[in-house]
Design a protein around this motif. Structure first.
Motif, PDB file in Angstrom:
ATOM      1  N   LEU A 187     -50.651 -25.375 -56.901  1.00 43.45           N
ATOM      2  CA  LEU A 187     -50.308 -26.537 -57.004  1.00 43.45           C
ATOM      3  C   LEU A 187     -50.840 -27.463 -56.380  1.00 43.45           C
ATOM      4  O   LEU A 187     -49.038 -26.680 -55.305  1.00 43.45           O
ATOM      5  CB  LEU A 187     -50.486 -27.000 -58.408  1.00 43.45           C
ATOM      6  N   LEU A 188     -50.819 -28.107 -55.316  1.00 45.09           N
ATOM      7  CA  LEU A 188     -50.584 -29.383 -54.540  1.00 45.09           C
ATOM      8  C   LEU A 188     -49.764 -30.731 -55.612  1.00 45.09           C
ATOM      9  O   LEU A 188     -50.924 -30.731 -55.766  1.00 45.09           O
ATOM     10  CB  LEU A 188     -51.428 -29.274 -53.624  1.00 45.09           C
ATOM     11  N   ALA A 189     -49.130 -30.829 -55.857  1.00 44.93           N
ATOM     12  CA  ALA A 189     -48.596 -32.033 -56.326  1.00 44.93           C
ATOM     13  C   ALA A 189     -48.194 -33.186 -55.715  1.00 44.93           C
ATOM     14  O   ALA A 189     -47.140 -32.840 -54.379  1.00 44.93           O
ATOM     15  CB  ALA A 189     -48.271 -31.977 -57.590  1.00 44.93           C
ATOM     16  N   SER A 190     -48.429 -34.266 -55.652  1.00 49.41           N
ATOM     17  CA  SER A 190     -47.825 -35.956 -54.822  1.00 49.41           C
ATOM     18  C   SER A 190     -47.829 -37.001 -56.055  1.00 49.41           C
ATOM     19  O   SER A 190     -48.408 -37.053 -56.811  1.00 49.41           O
ATOM     20  CB  SER A 190     -49.174 -36.412 -53.939  1.00 49.41           C
ATOM     21  N   PRO A 244     -45.202 -28.811 -45.668  1.00 50.12           N
ATOM     22  CA  PRO A 244     -45.360 -29.358 -44.248  1.00 50.12           C
ATOM     23  C   PRO A 244     -45.716 -30.813 -44.770  1.00 50.12           C
ATOM     24  O   PRO A 244     -45.771 -31.955 -43.880  1.00 50.12           O
ATOM     25  CB  PRO A 244     -45.878 -28.526 -43.393  1.00 50.12           C
ATOM     26  N   GLN A 245     -46.900 -31.453 -45.762  1.00 52.32           N
ATOM     27  CA  GLN A 245     -47.122 -32.271 -46.173  1.00 52.32           C
ATOM     28  C   GLN A 245     -46.668 -33.524 -46.497  1.00 52.32           C
ATOM     29  O   GLN A 245     -45.596 -33.170 -47.273  1.00 52.32           O
ATOM     30  CB  GLN A 245     -48.561 -31.729 -46.746  1.00 52.32           C
ATOM     31  N   PRO A 246     -46.403 -34.593 -46.152  1.00 50.31           N
ATOM     32  CA  PRO A 246     -46.078 -35.713 -46.797  1.00 50.31           C
ATOM     33  C   PRO A 246     -45.999 -35.693 -47.904  1.00 50.31           C
ATOM     34  O   PRO A 246     -47.132 -35.914 -48.569  1.00 50.31           O
ATOM     35  CB  PRO A 246     -46.457 -36.824 -45.638  1.00 50.31           C
ATOM     36  N   GLU A 247     -45.200 -35.839 -49.170  1.00 52.74           N
ATOM     37  CA  GLU A 247     -44.971 -36.292 -50.513  1.00 52.74           C
ATOM     38  C   GLU A 247     -45.977 -35.149 -50.822  1.00 52.74           C
ATOM     39  O   GLU A 247     -46.562 -35.594 -51.857  1.00 52.74           O
ATOM     40  CB  GLU A 247     -45.850 -37.972 -50.277  1.00 52.74           C
ATOM     41  N   ALA A 248     -45.585 -34.001 -51.140  1.00 52.99           N
ATOM     42  CA  ALA A 248     -46.456 -32.932 -51.688  1.00 52.99           C
ATOM     43  C   ALA A 248     -45.855 -31.965 -51.649  1.00 52.99           C
ATOM     44  O   ALA A 248     -44.445 -31.379 -50.901  1.00 52.99           O
ATOM     45  CB  ALA A 248     -47.495 -32.428 -51.181  1.00 52.99           C
ATOM     46  N   VAL A 249     -45.644 -31.460 -53.446  1.00 48.41           N
ATOM     47  CA  VAL A 249     -44.885 -30.215 -53.244  1.00 48.41           C
ATOM     48  C   VAL A 249     -46.106 -29.013 -53.744  1.00 48.41           C
ATOM     49  O   VAL A 249     -47.308 -29.665 -53.926  1.00 48.41           O
ATOM     50  CB  VAL A 249     -43.457 -29.835 -53.944  1.00 48.41           C
ATOM     51  N   ALA A 250     -45.692 -27.804 -53.533  1.00 47.96           N
ATOM     52  CA  ALA A 250     -46.811 -26.646 -53.634  1.00 47.96           C
ATOM     53  C   ALA A 250     -45.560 -25.657 -54.903  1.00 47.96           C
ATOM     54  O   ALA A 250     -44.215 -26.081 -54.867  1.00 47.96           O
ATOM     55  CB  ALA A 250     -46.320 -25.883 -52.956  1.00 47.96           C
ATOM     56  N   VAL A 251     -46.488 -25.606 -56.266  1.00 50.13           N
ATOM     57  CA  VAL A 251     -46.385 -25.350 -57.597  1.00 50.13           C
ATOM     58  C   VAL A 251     -46.749 -24.056 -57.648  1.00 50.13           C
ATOM     59  O   VAL A 251     -47.907 -23.651 -57.804  1.00 50.13           O
ATOM     60  CB  VAL A 251     -46.235 -26.212 -58.630  1.00 50.13           C
ATOM     61  N   ARG A 252     -45.552 -22.683 -57.569  1.00 51.73           N
ATOM     62  CA  ARG A 252     -47.025 -21.489 -57.346  1.00 51.73           C
ATOM     63  C   ARG A 252     -45.811 -20.808 -58.695  1.00 51.73           C
ATOM     64  O   ARG A 252     -44.881 -20.519 -59.170  1.00 51.73           O
ATOM     65  CB  ARG A 252     -45.990 -20.453 -56.366  1.00 51.73           C
ATOM     66  N   GLY A 253     -46.823 -19.760 -58.972  1.00 52.09           N
ATOM     67  CA  GLY A 253     -46.678 -19.442 -60.373  1.00 52.09           C
ATOM     68  C   GLY A 253     -46.508 -17.365 -60.407  1.00 52.09           C
ATOM     69  O   GLY A 253     -46.519 -17.551 -59.698  1.00 52.09           O
ATOM     70  N   ARG A 254     -45.340 -17.550 -61.317  1.00 54.89           N
ATOM     71  CA  ARG A 254     -45.115 -15.623 -61.387  1.00 54.89           C
ATOM     72  C   ARG A 254     -45.588 -15.685 -62.462  1.00 54.89           C
ATOM     73  O   ARG A 254     -45.159 -15.560 -63.755  1.00 54.89           O
ATOM     74  CB  ARG A 254     -43.739 -15.630 -61.337  1.00 54.89           C
ATOM     75  N   GLY A 255     -45.748 -13.853 -63.135  1.00 56.34           N
ATOM     76  CA  GLY A 255     -46.497 -13.516 -64.209  1.00 56.34           C
ATOM     77  C   GLY A 255     -47.942 -14.744 -64.853  1.00 56.34           C
ATOM     78  O   GLY A 255     -48.579 -15.399 -64.257  1.00 56.34           O
TER      79      GLY A 255
END
Length: 212
Positions: free
Chosen positions: A205-208, A163-174
């Motif tokens: 991670l939160l990346a912009s 929902p944040q402007p100009e931000a993506v979330a990077v989630r991991g498995r394993g």
């Protein structure tokens, strides 16, 4: 049908700078490659000529223009058959072919940065990336060799909108999880911070895109 490259044209393409794709040749030869959509002329002085993603494919794979004249990847033009893997897709049947596609798409994106960023800066994302956050971050990760998760249970990362402007979330498995992802994104010009999930405590991670 596009005519095949002449011997002189192929030599110019094959001798392009392996990193930047910059070309050397006569004005007439370079102009012809531009018409064939295998090169473009930089809009700023000294107005050098560089390979397009189609030109890079010819140099790397030895393809003829008929095959290379496919629509460029989205990182170069906003459309085409290439799709960044955000995580959760089926396994790739041909890893080497995929690696070539990713490399070509990343080179196209770097050239887009050079063409559209102030002073031709390639060390930070451009407007296209800020308008396509998930795809841009996913491409940066895959180009750095970070493996996205495959299917519903594969190890690796997944890139999601937030929902944040100009931000993506990077989630991991394993165990592969988000290891190395922050450094890869930072090298690609993104600002990254690490956070914990409120309920599970899992890290993400939160990346912009960095602007300066």
């Amino acid at each position: 049908m596009t005519r095949p490259l002449s011997a002189a044209q192929r030599r110019i393409v094959e001798e392009a700078d392996p990193v930047t794709g910059r070309l050397k040749g006569s004005e007439a030869q370079l102009a012809r490659l531009v018409l064939m959509k295998l090169a473009f002329r930089h809009p700023r002085p000294p107005h050098g000529h560089f390979l397009t993603p189609a030109g890079h494919r010819i140099r790397e794979a030895g393809d003829e223009p008929e095959r290379a004249q496919q629509p460029p990847p989205p990182a170069a033009s906003g459309g085409g058959p290439f799709a960044a893997r955000v995580g959760g897709e089926p396994p790739v049947p041909d890893g080497q072919a995929r690696a070539r596609e990713v490399r070509s798409a990343w080179q196209g994106l770097v050239e887009m940065r050079r063409m559209t960023n102030p002073e031709g800066a390639t060390d930070r994302p451009c407007a296209w990336e800020r308008a396509h956050l998930v795809q841009a971050a996913a491409l940066a990760l895959e180009a750095a060799g970070c493996r996205p998760a495959e299917g519903d249970a594969g190890d690796g990362h997944r890139v999601d909108a937030t929902p944040q402007p100009e931000a993506v979330a990077v989630r991991g498995r394993g165990p592969d999880g988000i290891t190395g992802r922050a450094a890869a994104l930072e090298r690609a010009g993104w600002q990254v911070s690490e956070h914990a999930q409120p309920r599970t405590g899992g890290r993400y991670l939160l990346a912009s895109p960095r602007r300066a």
